[in-house]
Design an enzyme around this catalytic site. Structure first.
Site, mmCIF file in Angstrom:
data_model
loop_
_atom_site.group_PDB
_atom_site.id
_atom_site.type_symbol
_atom_site.label_atom_id
_atom_site.label_comp_id
_atom_site.label_asym_id
_atom_site.label_seq_id
_atom_site.Cartn_x
_atom_site.Cartn_y
_atom_site.Cartn_z
ATOM 1 C CB THR A 1 -1.994 2.602 2.728
ATOM 2 O OG1 THR A 1 -0.795 2.834 3.474
ATOM 3 C CG2 THR A 1 -1.629 2.010 1.383
ATOM 4 C CB CYS A 2 -7.442 2.674 2.931
ATOM 5 S SG CYS A 2 -7.049 1.000 3.459
ATOM 6 C CG ASP A 3 -7.040 9.412 2.468
ATOM 7 O OD1 ASP A 3 -8.183 9.835 2.719
ATOM 8 O OD2 ASP A 3 -6.155 10.119 1.923
#
Length: 162
Positions: free
Chosen positions: A58-60
């Protein structure tokens, strides 16, 4: 304040930032491992994307999305995470992304902003919109760390302030 990751409850240490608060202008690290002052990166209206760990799905996705938006918009977009500057540099190279990315590895921003997750010591997924007086004009602390932020809402808020 509590957020979650699936069924797991996560507590934030301290009182998190709110709309109208001043952004804490703390020292962070740039990709060259140099100590820099966050205030030097606020150039008028600025979007700050905060991610727990750049090496997660999700951060990516969030960071790639804001990196793409940074090329389209007339205001700065920067990312902050706890990741080591070397991790940040590697991620940017692998993803062919050239963006402003700062490390809060020392935890100064996490503590000053109230966005540190007690259970894992990382920053909570958050998006801030800060004006040229370092005042927060928009904030979203994502309720479930597995979810992406509401990109449309922050962009609409930014467009309204321009």
């Amino acid at each position: 304040m509590q957020i979650k990751r699936g069924d797991q409850i996560i507590h934030l240490a301290g009182e998190p930032l709110q709309k109208g608060d001043r952004l804490p202008l703390v020292d962070l690290y740039n990709r060259d491992k140099e100590v820099v002052q966050l205030g030097n990166y606020i150039k008028g209206l600025t979007v700050i994307s905060i991610v727990p760990d750049i090496n997660t799905k999700t951060c990516d996705i969030q960071t790639n999305r804001f990196a793409a938006l940074a090329k389209e918009k007339n205001y700065p977009i920067l990312t902050i995470s706890f990741n080591d500057p070397a991790d940040i540099t590697n991620w940017c190279q692998v993803n062919n992304v050239d963006m402003t990315y700062l490390s809060d590895q020392a935890g100064h921003f996490a503590k000053a902003s109230g966005l540190e997750m007690v259970e894992n010591g990382k920053l909570a997924r958050t998006v801030l919109l800060v004006d040229d007086a370092n005042q927060i004009q928009y904030i979203e602390i994502v309720a479930d760390m597995r979810d992406e932020p509401n990109y449309d809402a922050v962009l609409a808020a930014a467009d309204q302030l321009i």
